[in-house]
Design a protein around this motif. Structure first.
Motif, short mmCIF file in Angstrom:
data_model
loop_
_atom_site.label_atom_id
_atom_site.label_comp_id
_atom_site.label_asym_id
_atom_site.label_seq_id
_atom_site.Cartn_x
_atom_site.Cartn_y
_atom_site.Cartn_z
N GLY A 1 20.36 -17.46 -29.34
CA GLY A 1 20.37 -18.92 -29.34
C GLY A 1 20.05 -19.50 -27.98
O GLY A 1 19.83 -20.71 -27.85
N GLY A 2 19.99 -18.65 -26.97
CA GLY A 2 19.70 -19.12 -25.62
C GLY A 2 18.21 -19.31 -25.37
O GLY A 2 17.36 -18.70 -26.02
N LYS A 3 17.93 -20.18 -24.40
CA LYS A 3 16.55 -20.46 -23.99
C LYS A 3 16.47 -20.33 -22.47
O LYS A 3 17.27 -20.93 -21.75
N ARG A 4 15.48 -19.57 -22.02
CA ARG A 4 15.35 -19.29 -20.59
C ARG A 4 13.91 -19.52 -20.14
O ARG A 4 12.97 -19.13 -20.83
N THR A 5 13.76 -20.18 -19.01
CA THR A 5 12.44 -20.37 -18.42
C THR A 5 12.35 -19.54 -17.15
O THR A 5 13.31 -19.49 -16.36
N VAL A 6 11.23 -18.87 -16.97
CA VAL A 6 11.05 -17.92 -15.87
C VAL A 6 9.76 -18.23 -15.13
O VAL A 6 8.73 -18.54 -15.75
N ILE A 7 9.80 -18.17 -13.81
CA ILE A 7 8.60 -18.29 -13.00
C ILE A 7 8.06 -16.88 -12.78
O ILE A 7 8.70 -16.05 -12.13
N VAL A 8 6.90 -16.62 -13.33
CA VAL A 8 6.34 -15.26 -13.34
C VAL A 8 5.19 -15.17 -12.33
O VAL A 8 4.15 -15.81 -12.50
N PRO A 9 5.35 -14.34 -11.30
CA PRO A 9 4.25 -14.12 -10.35
C PRO A 9 3.23 -13.16 -10.95
O PRO A 9 3.48 -12.51 -11.97
N PRO A 10 2.06 -13.03 -10.34
CA PRO A 10 1.00 -12.18 -10.91
C PRO A 10 1.42 -10.73 -11.13
O PRO A 10 1.08 -10.12 -12.14
N GLU A 11 2.21 -10.17 -10.21
CA GLU A 11 2.58 -8.77 -10.33
C GLU A 11 3.53 -8.51 -11.50
O GLU A 11 3.63 -7.37 -11.98
N ALA A 12 4.20 -9.54 -11.98
CA ALA A 12 5.07 -9.39 -13.15
C ALA A 12 4.45 -10.05 -14.38
O ALA A 12 5.08 -10.09 -15.45
N GLY A 13 3.23 -10.57 -14.20
CA GLY A 13 2.55 -11.25 -15.29
C GLY A 13 1.33 -10.50 -15.76
O GLY A 13 1.40 -9.33 -16.17
N TYR A 14 0.18 -11.16 -15.64
CA TYR A 14 -1.06 -10.56 -16.14
C TYR A 14 -1.98 -10.08 -15.02
O TYR A 14 -3.16 -9.83 -15.25
N GLY A 15 -1.42 -9.96 -13.82
CA GLY A 15 -2.13 -9.32 -12.71
C GLY A 15 -3.46 -9.96 -12.37
O GLY A 15 -3.62 -11.19 -12.42
N GLN A 16 -4.40 -9.13 -12.04
CA GLN A 16 -5.72 -9.59 -11.62
C GLN A 16 -6.71 -9.69 -12.78
O GLN A 16 -7.90 -9.93 -12.56
N LYS A 17 -6.24 -9.53 -13.99
CA LYS A 17 -7.11 -9.68 -15.16
C LYS A 17 -6.95 -11.05 -15.81
O LYS A 17 -7.89 -11.61 -16.35
N GLY A 18 -5.71 -11.58 -15.77
CA GLY A 18 -5.46 -12.85 -16.44
C GLY A 18 -5.36 -12.67 -17.94
O GLY A 18 -5.51 -11.59 -18.48
N MET A 19 -5.11 -13.79 -18.61
CA MET A 19 -4.99 -13.77 -20.07
C MET A 19 -5.23 -15.17 -20.60
O MET A 19 -4.54 -16.12 -20.21
N ASN A 20 -6.21 -15.29 -21.48
CA ASN A 20 -6.56 -16.60 -22.07
C ASN A 20 -6.82 -17.63 -20.96
O ASN A 20 -7.65 -17.41 -20.09
N GLU A 21 -6.06 -18.73 -20.96
CA GLU A 21 -6.26 -19.77 -19.95
C GLU A 21 -5.58 -19.46 -18.62
O GLU A 21 -5.71 -20.23 -17.65
N ILE A 22 -4.81 -18.38 -18.57
CA ILE A 22 -4.15 -17.99 -17.32
C ILE A 22 -5.15 -17.19 -16.49
O ILE A 22 -5.53 -16.08 -16.87
N PRO A 23 -5.58 -17.70 -15.34
CA PRO A 23 -6.59 -16.98 -14.55
C PRO A 23 -6.00 -15.77 -13.84
O PRO A 23 -4.78 -15.58 -13.80
N ALA A 24 -6.86 -14.97 -13.30
CA ALA A 24 -6.43 -13.77 -12.56
C ALA A 24 -5.63 -14.17 -11.33
O ALA A 24 -5.95 -15.12 -10.62
N GLY A 25 -4.55 -13.44 -11.10
CA GLY A 25 -3.72 -13.67 -9.92
C GLY A 25 -2.93 -14.96 -9.95
O GLY A 25 -2.54 -15.46 -8.89
N ALA A 26 -2.66 -15.50 -11.14
CA ALA A 26 -1.98 -16.80 -11.25
C ALA A 26 -0.48 -16.63 -11.54
O ALA A 26 -0.07 -15.69 -12.22
N THR A 27 0.30 -17.54 -11.00
CA THR A 27 1.72 -17.65 -11.32
C THR A 27 1.87 -18.66 -12.44
O THR A 27 1.25 -19.73 -12.42
#
Length: 227
Positions: A185-211
């Motif tokens: 039932g909980g909701k959590r928002t997280v700030i994800v840096p590139p190394e914990a996200g999609y790295g240098q490849k990106g994903m969809n509208e998230i560009p490479a190296g983006a937080t």
């Protein structure tokens, strides 16, 4: 006697003719039709408003869901975020009241990845195997496991139809360990840096190296399987 009568009639006719109004030549001239009428500014505004369509006067209010979403999107100061052992910044919007997600437990979540106010990835827009209809399909994984291991399933026969796990939105690696400690039932928002996200490849509208911002809603937790 007849002569007197004719003379008398002539005099009477002359007198009657003199009493009739005389029409001069100017009376036969046509009157001008291009007359100028003056109106007040108020009347002019009323005429202008009357010529506009009704849609010009009414602004449709946003729907109730849009209004709730706008109210819920408040800016949270970074000072109010907590820091995970891995160094991620997170904030619990709702704490939840259900079971706690522990390492090794199976969690079922909805997640959204937002980049600059754009929802780039969301389980609420998962697709059926046929790819002809979008559904809200929760994502299921083991907390603390290797990212992507659960995506090797061929398909899931859910109430919404035949669903391919491989076609599901790919979560960032951060979700596999940042979910630990959340309650159902909980909701959590997280700030994800590139190394914990999609790295240098990106994903969809998230560009490479983006937080970007990761929003997680914990729907269900199953305890770890006993060996």
């Amino acid at each position: 006697m007849a002569a007197i009568s004719r003379s008398y009639l002539h005099i009477c006719a002359s007198d009657h003719h003199s009493r009739l109004p005389r029409i001069s030549d100017s009376d036969h001239q046509p009157r001008p039709t291009n007359q100028i009428f003056t109106i007040s500014r108020r009347d002019a505004n009323l005429i202008l408003l009357g010529s506009l369509p009704l849609t010009s006067f009414f602004v449709l209010p946003p729907s109730s869901s849009e209004a709730r979403e706008r109210r819920s999107r408040k800016v949270i100061p970074i000072e109010e975020y907590s820091t995970s052992p891995e160094g991620l910044k997170f904030y619990d919007i709702e704490e939840g009241k259900g079971p706690v997600a522990t390492k090794g437990s199976t969690a079922q979540v909805h997640f959204d990845c937002r980049y600059r106010s754009i929802t780039a990835i969301s389980t609420r827009e998962s697709k059926l195997l046929a790819g002809n209809r979008s559904i809200a399909q929760p994502y299921e994984f083991k907390v603390g496991s290797t990212p992507g291991k659960e995506r090797k399933r061929e398909f899931v026969d859910s109430p919404n139809g035949l669903f391919s796990a491989q076609a599901a939105p790919k979560p960032p690696p951060a979700m596999y360990y940042i979910t630990e400690g959340m309650k159902v039932g909980g909701k959590r928002t997280v700030i994800v840096p590139p190394e914990a996200g999609y790295g240098q490849k990106g994903m969809n509208e998230i560009p490479a190296g983006a937080t970007f911002e990761l929003n997680i809603e914990l729907l269900q937790v199953k305890p770890p399987e006993e060996k």
